[in-house]
Scaffold this motif. Structure first.
Motif, PDB file in Angstrom:
ATOM      1  N   GLU A 194     -33.519  28.084  -7.940  1.00 39.84           N
ATOM      2  CA  GLU A 194     -32.252  28.797  -7.718  1.00 39.84           C
ATOM      3  C   GLU A 194     -31.678  29.321  -9.027  1.00 39.84           C
ATOM      4  N   LEU A 195     -31.739  28.512 -10.074  1.00 43.91           N
ATOM      5  CA  LEU A 195     -31.246  28.950 -11.368  1.00 43.91           C
ATOM      6  C   LEU A 195     -32.095  30.098 -11.910  1.00 43.91           C
ATOM      7  N   LEU A 196     -33.400  29.990 -11.732  1.00 40.61           N
ATOM      8  CA  LEU A 196     -34.317  31.045 -12.159  1.00 40.61           C
ATOM      9  C   LEU A 196     -34.012  32.349 -11.425  1.00 40.61           C
ATOM     10  N   LYS A 197     -33.723  32.242 -10.140  1.00 43.63           N
ATOM     11  CA  LYS A 197     -33.385  33.426  -9.344  1.00 43.63           C
ATOM     12  C   LYS A 197     -32.148  34.120  -9.890  1.00 43.63           C
ATOM     13  N   ASP A 198     -31.116  33.338 -10.216  1.00 44.36           N
ATOM     14  CA  ASP A 198     -29.875  33.916 -10.743  1.00 44.36           C
ATOM     15  C   ASP A 198     -30.135  34.683 -12.042  1.00 44.36           C
ATOM     16  N   VAL A 199     -30.915  34.075 -12.930  1.00 45.47           N
ATOM     17  CA  VAL A 199     -31.177  34.684 -14.231  1.00 45.47           C
ATOM     18  C   VAL A 199     -31.975  35.979 -14.071  1.00 45.47           C
ATOM     19  N   LEU A 200     -33.051  35.928 -13.290  1.00 36.01           N
ATOM     20  CA  LEU A 200     -33.921  37.095 -13.154  1.00 36.01           C
ATOM     21  C   LEU A 200     -33.300  38.205 -12.320  1.00 36.01           C
ATOM     22  N   THR A 201     -32.472  37.845 -11.358  1.00 32.84           N
ATOM     23  CA  THR A 201     -31.771  38.862 -10.567  1.00 32.84           C
ATOM     24  C   THR A 201     -30.855  39.687 -11.465  1.00 32.84           C
ATOM     25  N   GLU A 202     -30.192  39.014 -12.380  1.00 36.39           N
ATOM     26  CA  GLU A 202     -29.311  39.718 -13.312  1.00 36.39           C
ATOM     27  C   GLU A 202     -30.108  40.676 -14.197  1.00 36.39           C
ATOM     28  N   VAL A 203     -31.284  40.241 -14.633  1.00 35.63           N
ATOM     29  CA  VAL A 203     -32.132  41.108 -15.455  1.00 35.63           C
ATOM     30  C   VAL A 203     -32.594  42.320 -14.651  1.00 35.63           C
ATOM     31  N   ALA A 204     -33.091  42.084 -13.441  1.00 33.58           N
ATOM     32  CA  ALA A 204     -33.606  43.174 -12.608  1.00 33.58           C
ATOM     33  C   ALA A 204     -32.508  44.168 -12.255  1.00 33.58           C
ATOM     34  N   ASP A 205     -31.317  43.666 -11.956  1.00 31.10           N
ATOM     35  CA  ASP A 205     -30.216  44.551 -11.567  1.00 31.10           C
ATOM     36  C   ASP A 205     -29.703  45.396 -12.728  1.00 31.10           C
ATOM     37  N   SER A 206     -29.972  44.971 -13.949  1.00 30.44           N
ATOM     38  CA  SER A 206     -29.422  45.662 -15.112  1.00 30.44           C
ATOM     39  C   SER A 206     -30.348  46.733 -15.693  1.00 30.44           C
ATOM     40  N   ILE A 207     -31.594  46.801 -15.181  1.00 34.03           N
ATOM     41  CA  ILE A 207     -32.571  47.753 -15.740  1.00 34.03           C
ATOM     42  C   ILE A 207     -33.156  48.591 -14.608  1.00 34.03           C
ATOM     43  N   ASP A 208     -33.134  49.894 -14.781  1.00 32.74           N
ATOM     44  CA  ASP A 208     -33.561  50.826 -13.735  1.00 32.74           C
ATOM     45  C   ASP A 208     -35.030  50.645 -13.370  1.00 32.74           C
TER      46      ASP A 208
END
Length: 271
Positions: free
Chosen positions: A122-136
């Motif tokens: 769950e923590l990994l999901k939060d971190v990577l979702t933020e990365v994916a959402d921030s880069i086109d």
């Protein structure tokens, strides 16, 4: 025994590879282990649209019908995705998520993450979702014990940034993650397995006396490293490799599998 010196498709395979395939098809119990993306199927932008080349699929279906011969797909894909894109009969052995998920003759697909591992996911999901959402054009694929960050559709610059940021941010929040870099993808898992371990498991399960393994990616190198002297490793594409032999890509892998099926068909009839 088929004459491999005359058919045009086989003449385009390296002669040393043809000789090695002649040898391995004579083994008593053969395991044919194959990566999917970039090996049986050309790389595509949408992973769910990937399909094995028709010639490769036909050869695999022939091998699946032969006695003393088992065929396994060994992939980084989730097992559910691998089942959808491969569309193989139930007697095909499937290894998903680099060995975390396994479908054998008596399917047992549960990976049994404990509570601590689930919290890390769950923590990994939060971190990577933020990365994916921030880069086109960067997107996240959920895996059974982690996630894959896909950058195939992103620009080269954005892809490089996404990989650097993802590694940095996950390392700051979580320790002991397994991180694997592939072609336009970066995979993160809270549980460590490799394709090499999967090959060893399949070797024991099938009682294989020799293994033919074909792959194209960095993650397949663990599989090549697990091969013995009597085995055959086939690398598709460029890059440093531990495989014994190399071909250009999926088209040549399909030709090799067709030859393997022809040779094996003759030998199993003689056993």
């Amino acid at each position: 025994m088929v004459d491999i010196d005359t058919p045009p498709p086989f003449s385009r395979l390296p002669e040393p590879l043809i000789g090695a395939m002649r040898e391995i098809t004579r083994t008593k119990q053969l395991l044919v282990a194959l990566d999917f993306d970039g090996t049986l199927a050309p790389e595509v932008d949408d992973p769910e649209r990937a399909r094995a080349l028709p010639e490769a699929r036909d050869a695999v279906l022939r091998l699946l019908k032969m006695p003393h011969t088992r065929v396994a797909l060994v992939s980084g894909r989730s097992l559910a995705s691998l089942e959808r894109v491969s569309m193989l009969p139930d007697n095909a052995l499937l290894i998903g998520s680099h060995g975390i998920e396994i479908r054998l003759d008596n399917p047992d697909d549960a990976i049994g993450l404990d509570e601590a591992e689930l919290e890390r996911v769950e923590l990994l999901k939060d971190v990577l979702t933020e990365v994916a959402d921030s880069i086109d054009q960067v997107w996240l694929e959920e895996k059974p014990a982690g996630f894959a960050l896909h950058t195939r559709l992103a620009t080269e610059h954005n892809s490089r940034v996404a990989h650097l940021v993802a590694r940095s941010e996950t390392a700051a929040e979580l320790d002991n993650l397994t991180v694997r870099g592939g072609k336009n993808v970066l995979e993160f898992s809270v549980r460590s397995t490799t394709k090499g371990e999967a090959i060893e498991h399949l070797r024991g399960y099938t009682h294989a006396t020799a293994v033919f393994f074909a792959g194209d990616d960095v993650t397949d190198e663990d599989g090549f490293a697990a091969l013995d002297a009597d085995d055959l490793g086939l690398k598709a594409g460029e890059g440093a490799t531990l495989a014994n032999y190399r071909v250009k890509g999926p088209i040549q892998v399909a030709r090799a599998l067709t030859l393997l099926a022809d040779l094996r068909e003759g030998d199993v009839h003689e056993q």
